[in-house]
Design a protein around this motif. Structure first.
Motif, PDB file in Angstrom:
ATOM      1  N   TYR A 121       0.827  -1.204   0.000  1.00 65.15           N
ATOM      2  CA  TYR A 121       0.000   0.000   0.000  1.00 65.15           C
ATOM      3  C   TYR A 121       0.864   1.258   0.000  1.00 65.15           C
ATOM      4  O   TYR A 121       0.472   2.292  -0.542  1.00 65.15           O
ATOM      5  CB  TYR A 121      -0.932  -0.006   1.202  1.00 65.15           C
ATOM      6  N   PHE A 122       2.039   1.176   0.618  1.00 63.43           N
ATOM      7  CA  PHE A 122       2.951   2.326   0.636  1.00 63.43           C
ATOM      8  C   PHE A 122       3.477   2.628  -0.760  1.00 63.43           C
ATOM      9  O   PHE A 122       3.617   3.792  -1.149  1.00 63.43           O
ATOM     10  CB  PHE A 122       4.117   2.030   1.589  1.00 63.43           C
ATOM     11  N   THR A 123       3.767   1.603  -1.541  1.00 57.81           N
ATOM     12  CA  THR A 123       4.349   1.808  -2.870  1.00 57.81           C
ATOM     13  C   THR A 123       3.300   1.942  -3.972  1.00 57.81           C
ATOM     14  O   THR A 123       3.659   2.197  -5.123  1.00 57.81           O
ATOM     15  CB  THR A 123       5.302   0.649  -3.211  1.00 57.81           C
ATOM     16  N   ASP A 124       2.034   1.783  -3.642  1.00 61.02           N
ATOM     17  CA  ASP A 124       0.954   1.901  -4.623  1.00 61.02           C
ATOM     18  C   ASP A 124       0.311   3.281  -4.486  1.00 61.02           C
ATOM     19  O   ASP A 124      -0.439   3.541  -3.548  1.00 61.02           O
ATOM     20  CB  ASP A 124      -0.090   0.800  -4.398  1.00 61.02           C
ATOM     21  N   ASN A 130      -0.796   6.106   5.453  1.00 61.10           N
ATOM     22  CA  ASN A 130      -0.408   7.135   6.420  1.00 61.10           C
ATOM     23  C   ASN A 130       1.083   7.436   6.410  1.00 61.10           C
ATOM     24  O   ASN A 130       1.494   8.518   6.830  1.00 61.10           O
ATOM     25  CB  ASN A 130      -0.829   6.707   7.828  1.00 61.10           C
ATOM     26  N   LYS A 131       1.910   6.494   5.960  1.00 62.18           N
ATOM     27  CA  LYS A 131       3.338   6.784   5.837  1.00 62.18           C
ATOM     28  C   LYS A 131       3.597   7.757   4.696  1.00 62.18           C
ATOM     29  O   LYS A 131       4.501   8.590   4.771  1.00 62.18           O
ATOM     30  CB  LYS A 131       4.128   5.491   5.580  1.00 62.18           C
ATOM     31  N   ARG A 132       2.829   7.620   3.640  1.00 63.09           N
ATOM     32  CA  ARG A 132       3.034   8.438   2.448  1.00 63.09           C
ATOM     33  C   ARG A 132       2.249   9.741   2.514  1.00 63.09           C
ATOM     34  O   ARG A 132       2.763  10.809   2.161  1.00 63.09           O
ATOM     35  CB  ARG A 132       2.644   7.619   1.210  1.00 63.09           C
ATOM     36  N   GLU A 144      -4.584  -6.654   2.959  1.00 58.27           N
ATOM     37  CA  GLU A 144      -3.494  -7.623   2.894  1.00 58.27           C
ATOM     38  C   GLU A 144      -2.421  -7.257   3.919  1.00 58.27           C
ATOM     39  O   GLU A 144      -1.764  -6.233   3.814  1.00 58.27           O
ATOM     40  CB  GLU A 144      -2.899  -7.625   1.480  1.00 58.27           C
ATOM     41  N   HIS A 145      -2.256  -8.126   4.914  1.00 58.86           N
ATOM     42  CA  HIS A 145      -1.305  -7.811   5.988  1.00 58.86           C
ATOM     43  C   HIS A 145      -0.561  -9.048   6.485  1.00 58.86           C
ATOM     44  O   HIS A 145      -0.071  -9.062   7.608  1.00 58.86           O
ATOM     45  CB  HIS A 145      -2.031  -7.149   7.167  1.00 58.86           C
ATOM     46  N   HIS A 146      -0.444 -10.079   5.664  1.00 57.57           N
ATOM     47  CA  HIS A 146       0.136 -11.330   6.156  1.00 57.57           C
ATOM     48  C   HIS A 146       1.595 -11.160   6.590  1.00 57.57           C
ATOM     49  O   HIS A 146       2.094 -11.917   7.419  1.00 57.57           O
ATOM     50  CB  HIS A 146       0.021 -12.430   5.091  1.00 57.57           C
ATOM     51  N   ASN A 147       2.286 -10.151   6.027  1.00 56.77           N
ATOM     52  CA  ASN A 147       3.682  -9.950   6.406  1.00 56.77           C
ATOM     53  C   ASN A 147       3.868  -8.651   7.190  1.00 56.77           C
ATOM     54  O   ASN A 147       4.938  -8.048   7.166  1.00 56.77           O
ATOM     55  CB  ASN A 147       4.590  -9.931   5.173  1.00 56.77           C
ATOM     56  N   HIS A 148       2.842  -8.258   7.916  1.00 62.98           N
ATOM     57  CA  HIS A 148       2.910  -6.990   8.633  1.00 62.98           C
ATOM     58  C   HIS A 148       3.172  -7.207  10.130  1.00 62.98           C
ATOM     59  O   HIS A 148       3.399  -8.317  10.593  1.00 62.98           O
ATOM     60  CB  HIS A 148       1.651  -6.174   8.362  1.00 62.98           C
ATOM     61  N   ALA A 149       3.143  -6.107  10.869  1.00 59.19           N
ATOM     62  CA  ALA A 149       3.659  -6.087  12.243  1.00 59.19           C
ATOM     63  C   ALA A 149       2.742  -6.788  13.238  1.00 59.19           C
ATOM     64  O   ALA A 149       1.507  -6.734  13.133  1.00 59.19           O
ATOM     65  CB  ALA A 149       3.864  -4.642  12.690  1.00 59.19           C
ATOM     66  N   ILE A 150       3.395  -7.426  14.224  1.00 55.02           N
ATOM     67  CA  ILE A 150       2.681  -7.984  15.374  1.00 55.02           C
ATOM     68  C   ILE A 150       3.125  -7.323  16.674  1.00 55.02           C
ATOM     69  O   ILE A 150       2.543  -7.567  17.723  1.00 55.02           O
ATOM     70  CB  ILE A 150       2.884  -9.516  15.483  1.00 55.02           C
ATOM     71  N   CYS A 157      -0.650   2.471  11.403  1.00 55.80           N
ATOM     72  CA  CYS A 157       0.289   1.800  10.503  1.00 55.80           C
ATOM     73  C   CYS A 157       0.690   0.455  11.089  1.00 55.80           C
ATOM     74  O   CYS A 157       1.003   0.361  12.289  1.00 55.80           O
ATOM     75  CB  CYS A 157       1.531   2.662  10.289  1.00 55.80           C
ATOM     76  N   VAL A 158       0.721  -0.574  10.234  1.00 55.08           N
ATOM     77  CA  VAL A 158       1.158  -1.910  10.664  1.00 55.08           C
ATOM     78  C   VAL A 158       2.272  -2.437   9.771  1.00 55.08           C
ATOM     79  O   VAL A 158       2.537  -3.636   9.732  1.00 55.08           O
ATOM     80  CB  VAL A 158      -0.026  -2.910  10.678  1.00 55.08           C
ATOM     81  N   ALA A 159       2.957  -1.540   9.060  1.00 49.33           N
ATOM     82  CA  ALA A 159       4.048  -1.951   8.179  1.00 49.33           C
ATOM     83  C   ALA A 159       5.268  -2.368   8.995  1.00 49.33           C
ATOM     84  O   ALA A 159       5.423  -1.970  10.150  1.00 49.33           O
ATOM     85  CB  ALA A 159       4.420  -0.811   7.232  1.00 49.33           C
ATOM     86  N   VAL A 160       6.140  -3.168   8.395  1.00 49.46           N
ATOM     87  CA  VAL A 160       7.359  -3.600   9.066  1.00 49.46           C
ATOM     88  C   VAL A 160       8.581  -3.008   8.372  1.00 49.46           C
ATOM     89  O   VAL A 160       8.544  -2.661   7.195  1.00 49.46           O
ATOM     90  CB  VAL A 160       7.502  -5.145   9.088  1.00 49.46           C
TER      91      VAL A 160
END
Length: 336
Positions: A121-124, A130-132, A144-150, A157-160
């Motif tokens: 979502y950041f690069t799209d 919210n980062k962009r 889609e968040h299967h590889n995001h933060a826990i 934001c839940v990006a890693v």
């Protein structure tokens, strides 16, 4: 791609002055992340300041027995350096686990520290982020968040963070050095990356206009017995689903020193302080390693699509620590 200017810096003060004169400028090292973001329209600098020829490409031993690593040292040179491999093997392993050989030949230490999330979502540019664009929302939470933060995420934001190298640096208490128009400064890596909170677009504590000049690794005897292990979706070039950097010093079955950091679970490398506290002075056993990992992960707040990471990181930590303690790996089939 937006048109941009290009200028090559000949010295550190000159590079800092160039950025100070052009607020929309960016420092250019290897460009392996920045140029991709420029192509996507995420980054739109008016000027690129090439810093590759600055005298920041050396790795030196410090007087107290640590290492000083220049910001323009390439990832390939860092991983191959004999003192890095001897004193901090997990760092060499982490660098080799990241990217491809071609990218490592270009990527720099400073750029690696500053690389930005690979959240789709950041690069799209067609999606909010919210980062962009602060305040626009975080579609990953419901998407889609299967590889995001826990760990350490927020409702904004839940990006890693994608760096492998930074996970090992976090375990070894690295200190980042930088230069500004007002002079030199330094930041422990533990303070370098900012918590997400409600300002995910603010990623580091670097002062405005700062140029990273390098980093220092303090002496750490335990680091000579260290490992980095990464789990990814394919064996070739891929970002981590989860990773662990660990160092362990055991004497007569008792943990004298332990360093533990997790990757791909938070917006920054996650130093497992609670697990370290529990293990220090206690038995070097698989049961103790599992209990410490469980205690660290009580803070996890998983989303529906990434709850697997809790078990993955727990078992990965136990496996790496058990390997360092020369214990059998008993993680297969271990219940959570």
């Amino acid at each position: 791609m937006r048109e941009f200017g290009y200028q090559r810096a000949s010295d550190v003060p000159g590079a800092v002055a160039l950025l100070g004169a052009e607020p929309e400028a960016r420092y250019l090292g290897g460009g392996t992340n920045l140029v991709d973001l420029m192509k996507a329209g995420v980054e739109r600098p008016g000027l690129l300041i090439d810093i590759r020829e600055l005298p920041l490409d050396r790795i030196e031993t410090t007087e107290d027995g640590g290492l000083r690593i220049g910001a323009t040292v390439t990832n390939s040179d860092l991983a191959a350096h004999p003192e890095v491999r001897r004193r901090y093997p997990a760092l060499a392993q982490a660098v080799l686990a990241g990217a491809s050989g071609q990218l490592r030949n270009m990527a720099t230490v400073g750029g690696n520290l500053l690389q930005r999330t690979r959240c789709g979502y950041f690069t799209d540019m067609s999606k909010p982020c919210n980062k962009r664009v602060p305040g626009s929302g975080c579609p990953a939470i419901a998407g889609e968040h299967h590889n995001h933060a826990i760990l350490g995420a927020s409702g904004h934001c839940v990006a890693v963070h994608p760096s492998d190298m930074a996970v090992a640096l976090a375990a070894f208490d690295a200190v980042v050095t930088y230069e500004t128009a007002d002079g030199a400064g330094e930041l422990p890596l533990a303070e370098f990356y900012l918590p997400v909170g409600d300002t995910p677009h603010l990623e580091t504590a670097l002062p405005p206009g700062a140029l990273i000049t390098g980093l220092t690794l303090p002496p750490a005897p335990a680091a000579a017995m260290s490992r980095y292990r990464k789990v990814r979706e394919r064996a070739s070039y891929a970002f981590a689903l989860g990773s662990v950097a660990a160092a362990l010093d055991v004497h007569d079955g008792v943990v004298r020193d332990v360093r533990l950091a997790f990757g791909a679970v938070a917006s920054r490398p996650w130093r497992a302080r609670e697990a370290e506290r529990m293990l220090t002075g206690g038995p070097a056993s698989a049961e103790a390693f599992a209990a410490a990992a469980d205690a660290e992960l009580t803070a996890a707040e998983a989303l529906p699509g990434n709850a697997y990471k809790v078990t993955l990181i727990r078992n990965l930590a136990v496996a790496v620590l058990s390997e360092l303690a020369d214990l059998p790996d008993t993680t297969e089939g271990t219940p959570r």
